[in-house]
Write an enzyme that holds these catalytic residues in place. Structure first.
Site, PDB file in Angstrom:
ATOM      1  CG  LEU A 178       6.240 -21.941  -1.549  1.00 47.37           C
ATOM      2  CD1 LEU A 178       5.459 -21.402  -2.741  1.00 47.37           C
ATOM      3  CD2 LEU A 178       5.809 -21.233  -0.279  1.00 47.37           C
ATOM      4  CE1 TYR A 179       8.666 -22.071   1.245  1.00 45.93           C
ATOM      5  CE2 TYR A 179       9.431 -24.158   2.116  1.00 45.93           C
ATOM      6  CZ  TYR A 179       8.707 -22.991   2.255  1.00 45.93           C
ATOM      7  OH  TYR A 179       8.009 -22.756   3.408  1.00 45.93           O
TER       8      TYR A 179
END
Length: 135
Positions: free
Chosen positions: A99-100
């Protein structure tokens, strides 16, 4: 929550984070916990502070090893050491969501590198030990 681990850039920081989390929770080394893994059911020898994952039958450790730094901030050998450390301390739960990923703009960043490193690790440990993990 207690979900932490590889959000740090070095194996040492990750080891400290897992040590902190796992030292504050009981380790169930003497009482096997039934673990329903993705491919079969097996018996794990120890899962630190086991929890049921949502409404499923999967049993996971309270600490979850995040892998978002694998491939950029951590080499494959660092990643293997982090996974081994987590498993040795009762962590059977691995999060591969990118996601990151850290950092997304790094020239060496490549989507899927985390999964490739984890796949290499699984090939190294074999299917029986893989079945003890929830990925």
């Amino acid at each position: 929550g207690a979900m932490a681990a590889a959000s740090f850039s070095t194996h040492t920081a990750t080891a400290f984070s897992l040590t902190t989390i796992l030292s504050n929770t009981p380790t169930f080394r003497s009482t096997p916990t039934t673990l329903a893994a993705s491919s079969s059911s097996t018996t794990a020898t120890h899962i630190s502070n086991p929890r049921t994952l949502g409404k499923s039958t999967l049993i996971v450790s309270e600490a979850c090893l995040g892998t978002m730094t694998f491939g950029v901030q951590n080499s494959p050998s660092d990643a293997f050491a982090q996974i081994d450390y987590a498993r040795d301390n009762g962590c059977n739960f691995i999060d591969t969501a990118e996601l990151y990923p850290v950092p997304l703009t790094a020239p060496e960043y490549r989507a899927g590198a985390t999964e490739e490193i984890l796949g290499d690790y699984i090939r190294r440990i074999g299917s029986t030990q893989r079945d003890e993990l929830v990925i």
